[in-house]
Scaffold this motif. Structure first.
Motif, PDB file in Angstrom:
ATOM      1  N   TYR A  82       3.462 -21.080   0.066  1.00 27.43           N
ATOM      2  CA  TYR A  82       4.404 -22.145  -0.238  1.00 27.43           C
ATOM      3  C   TYR A  82       3.993 -23.499   0.347  1.00 27.43           C
ATOM      4  CZ  TYR A  82       7.988 -19.066  -2.249  1.00 27.43           C
ATOM      5  OH  TYR A  82       8.689 -18.214  -3.056  1.00 27.43           O
ATOM      6  N   ASN A  83       3.274 -23.504   1.461  1.00 26.72           N
ATOM      7  CA  ASN A  83       2.878 -24.785   2.044  1.00 26.72           C
ATOM      8  C   ASN A  83       1.525 -25.264   1.525  1.00 26.72           C
ATOM      9  OD1 ASN A  83       1.257 -22.969   3.374  1.00 26.72           O
ATOM     10  ND2 ASN A  83       1.630 -23.782   5.431  1.00 26.72           N
ATOM     11  N   PHE A  84       1.026 -24.635   0.453  1.00 22.18           N
ATOM     12  CA  PHE A  84      -0.190 -25.127  -0.195  1.00 22.18           C
ATOM     13  C   PHE A  84       0.078 -26.501  -0.793  1.00 22.18           C
ATOM     14  CE2 PHE A  84      -2.558 -25.752  -4.152  1.00 22.18           C
ATOM     15  CZ  PHE A  84      -3.864 -25.620  -3.695  1.00 22.18           C
ATOM     16  N   ARG A  85      -0.907 -27.403  -0.692  1.00 22.47           N
ATOM     17  CA  ARG A  85      -0.801 -28.723  -1.307  1.00 22.47           C
ATOM     18  C   ARG A  85      -1.765 -28.783  -2.485  1.00 22.47           C
ATOM     19  NH1 ARG A  85      -2.302 -31.956   4.036  1.00 22.47           N
ATOM     20  NH2 ARG A  85      -3.931 -30.377   3.821  1.00 22.47           N
ATOM     21  N   PRO A  86      -1.335 -29.319  -3.630  1.00 23.57           N
ATOM     22  CA  PRO A  86      -2.233 -29.389  -4.783  1.00 23.57           C
ATOM     23  C   PRO A  86      -3.535 -30.108  -4.502  1.00 23.57           C
ATOM     24  CG  PRO A  86       0.023 -29.819  -5.469  1.00 23.57           C
ATOM     25  CD  PRO A  86       0.033 -29.748  -3.953  1.00 23.57           C
ATOM     26  N   THR A  87      -3.557 -30.949  -3.478  1.00 27.77           N
ATOM     27  CA  THR A  87      -4.777 -31.683  -3.133  1.00 27.77           C
ATOM     28  C   THR A  87      -5.698 -30.877  -2.204  1.00 27.77           C
ATOM     29  OG1 THR A  87      -3.542 -32.748  -1.336  1.00 27.77           O
ATOM     30  CG2 THR A  87      -3.738 -33.957  -3.404  1.00 27.77           C
ATOM     31  N   ASP A  88      -5.285 -29.658  -1.798  1.00 27.48           N
ATOM     32  CA  ASP A  88      -6.110 -28.882  -0.877  1.00 27.48           C
ATOM     33  C   ASP A  88      -7.419 -28.436  -1.494  1.00 27.48           C
ATOM     34  OD1 ASP A  88      -4.317 -29.149   1.166  1.00 27.48           O
ATOM     35  OD2 ASP A  88      -3.440 -27.153   0.958  1.00 27.48           O
TER      36      ASP A  88
END
Length: 236
Positions: free
Chosen positions: A229-235
């Motif tokens: 859930y804490n994944f960022r699309p910019t990762d």
């Protein structure tokens, strides 16, 4: 005597069934081995689970990516999707909005917290199409439906200047970006290698390591691995 033996046998049978059911529950909760089967396309699965995927569905419709998840697009009839959930999209959109307000002299965090759900969806609709498409395609392995157990085991890098460790495999995603992906069995009760198997994705360009929260959601057009859930699309 015969009656007592029958009662004893019945008690033993009940005890065995309880023990087996307890083991099944333990495996489900602690090892994460449960695999879900969805009797439809990946697109139909996303539509049927709006709590996690309604934003992905909404933006994919705008971008014309529905066929990708239905198995009729250019990326093959079977794909592996590392899916970005609503939580990740929402956090990204709120952060972008807050930064913009702050740069214009306002209180970005306070303004972002006041946004309604409809306003957040408005931000999603305004998200740059090229950027949004890249976010989604960064998480897709074309023409392969790969379950957790088929990814190659590996170990994280110990070199601060190189995020790629040992083992694993580098995959070219649908966007053209390359991700190093490896599985690793974590510790349980401080014993290495005895815990649940996890899947890790490493981007050499951002040097960010992400992991999968839910594995092996099987559909008729491929397999979904839900990103944390804490994944960022910019990762990526």
């Amino acid at each position: 005597m015969t009656i007592h033996l029958r009662r004893l046998s019945a008690l033993l049978l009940v005890g065995t069934m309880l023990l087996l059911s307890a083991c099944t529950k333990y495996n489900f909760v602690e090892t994460g081995l449960a695999q879900r089967e969805y009797p439809g396309s990946m697109w139909a699965y996303f539509e049927s689970h709006p709590y996690d995927w309604s934003m992905l569905v909404r933006i994919s419709k705008r971008l014309g990516l529905q066929s990708t998840f239905e198995g009729s697009g250019t990326y093959g009839s079977q794909i592996t999707c590392f899916g970005i959930t609503n939580h990740s999209w929402r956090r990204y959109l709120l952060k972008q909005y807050a930064d913009e307000v702050t740069n214009n002299g306002g209180d970005g965090e306070a303004e972002a917290q006041r946004l309604t759900d409809d306003q957040i969806l408005g931000l999603l609709d305004q998200l740059d199409a090229t950027k949004a498409k890249e976010f989604i395609l960064n998480g897709i392995i074309p023409s392969e439906a790969i379950p957790l157990e088929s990814f190659i085991p590996g170990r994280a890098s110990t070199n601060s200047s190189n995020p790629i460790g040992t083992g694993g495999k580098t995959y070219t995603m649908a966007s053209g970006k390359q991700l190093w992906i490896y599985s690793f069995r974590t510790a349980f009760n401080s014993v290495p290698g005895t815990g649940p198997e996890q899947l890790f994705l490493v981007s050499a360009s951002t040097q960010v390591t992400s992991f999968v929260a839910s594995h092996n959601i099987r559909t008729q057009t491929g397999i979904v691995h839900s990103l944390q859930y804490n994944f960022r699309p910019t990762d990526f």
